[in-house]
Structures are given as C-alpha cells and as structure tokens.
Design a protein around this motif. Structure first.
Motif, PDB file in Angstrom:
ATOM      1  N   GLY A 179       0.832  -1.198   0.000  1.00 49.27           N
ATOM      2  CA  GLY A 179       0.000   0.000   0.000  1.00 49.27           C
ATOM      3  C   GLY A 179       0.864   1.243   0.000  1.00 49.27           C
ATOM      4  N   ILE A 180       0.226   2.383   0.230  1.00 43.99           N
ATOM      5  CA  ILE A 180       0.900   3.668   0.345  1.00 43.99           C
ATOM      6  C   ILE A 180       0.689   4.175   1.761  1.00 43.99           C
ATOM      7  CG2 ILE A 180       1.059   6.039  -0.491  1.00 43.99           C
ATOM      8  CD1 ILE A 180       1.879   4.012  -2.578  1.00 43.99           C
ATOM      9  N   VAL A 181       1.773   4.574   2.412  1.00 41.84           N
ATOM     10  CA  VAL A 181       1.667   5.061   3.789  1.00 41.84           C
ATOM     11  C   VAL A 181       2.127   6.512   3.843  1.00 41.84           C
ATOM     12  CG1 VAL A 181       3.945   4.115   4.398  1.00 41.84           C
ATOM     13  CG2 VAL A 181       2.288   4.654   6.205  1.00 41.84           C
ATOM     14  N   ALA A 182       1.342   7.334   4.517  1.00 45.67           N
ATOM     15  CA  ALA A 182       1.702   8.728   4.773  1.00 45.67           C
ATOM     16  C   ALA A 182       2.237   8.829   6.188  1.00 45.67           C
ATOM     17  CB  ALA A 182       0.496   9.638   4.603  1.00 45.67           C
ATOM     18  N   VAL A 183       3.379   9.504   6.342  1.00 42.91           N
ATOM     19  CA  VAL A 183       3.904   9.806   7.670  1.00 42.91           C
ATOM     20  C   VAL A 183       3.729  11.309   7.865  1.00 42.91           C
ATOM     21  CG1 VAL A 183       5.868   9.676   9.227  1.00 42.91           C
ATOM     22  CG2 VAL A 183       5.580   7.928   7.448  1.00 42.91           C
ATOM     23  N   HIS A 184       3.073  11.671   8.952  1.00 41.04           N
ATOM     24  CA  HIS A 184       2.693  13.070   9.147  1.00 41.04           C
ATOM     25  C   HIS A 184       2.958  13.492  10.584  1.00 41.04           C
ATOM     26  CE1 HIS A 184       0.608  16.762   8.079  1.00 41.04           C
ATOM     27  NE2 HIS A 184      -0.188  16.638   9.131  1.00 41.04           N
ATOM     28  N   ASP A 185       3.366  14.736  10.755  1.00 42.56           N
ATOM     29  CA  ASP A 185       3.571  15.292  12.093  1.00 42.56           C
ATOM     30  C   ASP A 185       2.229  15.467  12.793  1.00 42.56           C
ATOM     31  OD1 ASP A 185       6.365  15.613  11.649  1.00 42.56           O
ATOM     32  OD2 ASP A 185       5.977  17.492  10.583  1.00 42.56           O
ATOM     33  N   GLY A 186       2.132  14.950  13.998  1.00 39.96           N
ATOM     34  CA  GLY A 186       0.887  15.093  14.756  1.00 39.96           C
ATOM     35  C   GLY A 186       0.564  16.528  15.100  1.00 39.96           C
ATOM     36  N   VAL A 187       1.557  17.405  15.059  1.00 38.09           N
ATOM     37  CA  VAL A 187       1.337  18.823  15.373  1.00 38.09           C
ATOM     38  C   VAL A 187       1.353  19.676  14.106  1.00 38.09           C
ATOM     39  CG1 VAL A 187       2.127  18.710  17.742  1.00 38.09           C
ATOM     40  CG2 VAL A 187       3.802  19.073  15.930  1.00 38.09           C
ATOM     41  N   ARG A 188       0.954  19.072  13.011  1.00 39.63           N
ATOM     42  CA  ARG A 188       0.764  19.828  11.764  1.00 39.63           C
ATOM     43  C   ARG A 188      -0.714  19.684  11.393  1.00 39.63           C
ATOM     44  NH1 ARG A 188       5.000  21.658   8.199  1.00 39.63           N
ATOM     45  NH2 ARG A 188       6.577  20.394   9.254  1.00 39.63           N
ATOM     46  N   PRO A 189      -1.593  20.454  12.062  1.00 36.76           N
ATOM     47  CA  PRO A 189      -3.036  20.215  11.977  1.00 36.76           C
ATOM     48  C   PRO A 189      -3.746  20.873  10.799  1.00 36.76           C
ATOM     49  CG  PRO A 189      -2.621  21.961  13.534  1.00 36.76           C
ATOM     50  CD  PRO A 189      -1.276  21.504  13.057  1.00 36.76           C
ATOM     51  N   LEU A 190      -3.037  21.609   9.954  1.00 39.83           N
ATOM     52  CA  LEU A 190      -3.696  22.360   8.895  1.00 39.83           C
ATOM     53  C   LEU A 190      -3.434  21.812   7.495  1.00 39.83           C
ATOM     54  CD1 LEU A 190      -3.119  26.020  10.173  1.00 39.83           C
ATOM     55  CD2 LEU A 190      -5.020  24.476  10.647  1.00 39.83           C
ATOM     56  N   ALA A 191      -2.924  20.598   7.398  1.00 35.87           N
ATOM     57  CA  ALA A 191      -2.722  19.999   6.078  1.00 35.87           C
ATOM     58  C   ALA A 191      -4.078  19.820   5.399  1.00 35.87           C
ATOM     59  CB  ALA A 191      -2.009  18.656   6.206  1.00 35.87           C
TER      60      ALA A 191
END
Length: 237
Positions: free
Chosen positions: A113-125
């Motif tokens: 699959g495709i996995v996104a890794v994202h900062d938990g404190v980046r709430p405005l994506a």
C-alpha cells in the motif's frame, strides 16, 4: 529531486494508511504539557490532525497514532472528553522520531500500500495536499510536500556566510508518502544522525519526488505558531 504541482492518478488502486507521529514534549512551547494536547480553537491539536486524515474522500484505511507510552492515559482522557470517534490505533513511540516511525510501521500488518507519515502537530494539512501526496506516491514511490523559502537564505561558513539560490531550495513539510514496502526496507537500516525526516531515511534507496505544499501547513512548535494556526483555521472554516 523531481517536482510537480499536479497529482497523479485520481482513482487510487493501492490501499492507503497513515502514521501520525506525536512525540513532542512541548518544551519550546513553555506550556507545561505536550504541544499535541494543547487546544486549538477549543480542541486538541492532535484531534485536528487526526480529523484531516479521516476525510472519506482520502480513503485512508487505517491511521496509527504514535505517542510516548506515558502520554497514553492523557490521550485516552481527551478522547473521552471530546468524544473522539475517529477510528485509530495508538502505538508507543521510541527514543527518537526514527524509532517512533519504525514502531508505527511495525503496527501495520498489511503487506502493501501507500503510507503517509505526518507530524501530529501539523493540523492544517488540507485534503488537497494530502491527496496530492498519496496520488503522486503511486507513481514515484517516495514523495514529500514542500514549499519555496520566502526569505533570503545564507549558508554559514568558517569566515562569514554566503547566499544560496532560494529558487533551488525547498522547505520540507509533511505528509511524506511512500510505497509501504520501500519504507519498511529503508527502516531496516541502522539509524544515522543524518536522518532528519523519512525522506532522508529513504533517499539512498529511491529518488525523492516533491509536490507543491502549502505555507498554511505549519508545524506547531512555538507559542506564536499556535496563534497563527488559530487565525488560519478560522479562515479555512
């Protein structure tokens, strides 16, 4: 690095997953509690971030939230207080961001699959940015979202400093999206001090493709970031 502005396939074939890394202590915030739990327009920052990946149009099948083990109880209480019903799993983080992402990957039992890794404190994506990254990863396997610096940039040297060509530089944001097998192979290698994000872990195995990010997709690190984020969130509602 390659760069594009438009997403790839509009109808994704690969399953989609997300790992939200929220291991900050909040030291630079000076708030006395981890920044992912601070309130943004009356709700925890992490809840805003989680909600971004719960958009039905994104088709994310599973979300892993990586937290320090000693923050589990706090998040569980917040989930109760704010009646959080968005499906997700909590995984204990490690001693570094690298170790935390590796733990998140281990929690995903799926083989592809495709996995996104994202900062938990980046709430405005925005949904657009997240979709753009997922879609591009179907073609390029390793994708980051990034923006061009607005300010002039100088490199420090032994004697003074010198200007860099701003048009050739990018400020990297998250999400960063990868072919799941590729990211797993990259995280089997030993951790190095040069690893600053997931792209730096992967880049020896695969070229990193850049898609256009958004200046509003800020990472909440200092008190003024929270003020700006609240203003931006109001404008986006």
């Amino acid at each position: 690095m390659n760069e594009s502005k438009s997403p790839s396939p509009q109808h994704p074939k690969a399953p989609r997953y997300a790992i939200l890394v929220a291991g900050g202590s909040g030291t630079r915030m000076g708030a006395g509690r981890p920044k992912q739990f601070l309130e943004l327009l009356g709700e925890p920052v992490l809840l805003h971030t989680l909600r971004r990946f719960a958009e039905a149009a994104l088709r994310v099948q599973e979300v892993i939230v990586v937290l320090p083990a000693d923050q589990f109880a706090t998040w569980e209480q917040l989930r109760t207080d704010f009646r959080v019903t968005i499906p997700h799993r909590i995984v204990a983080g490690g001693d570094s961001r690298w170790a935390s992402v590796r733990n998140g990957l281990a929690a995903l039992g799926t083989p592809e699959g495709i996995v996104a890794v994202h900062d938990g404190v980046r709430p405005l994506a925005s949904q657009e940015i997240i979709e753009r990254a997922y879609a591009a990863a179907e073609t390029y396997k390793a994708v980051v979202v990034a923006v061009t610096p607005k300010d002039s940039v100088r490199n420090l040297a032994q004697r003074g400093s010198y200007a860099l060509n701003r048009s050739r530089l990018r400020l990297v944001q998250t999400p960063q999206c990868f072919d799941l097998d590729l990211l797993r192979r990259a995280y089997q290698l030993p951790e190095l001090p040069t690893f600053t994000d997931d792209a730096s872990v992967v880049e020896d195995l695969c070229p990193i493709h850049i898609v256009e990010g958004d200046y509003r997709n800020l990472k909440i690190t200092t008190p003024e970031d929270l003020i700006v984020a609240e203003a931006l969130l109001r404008s986006m509602q």
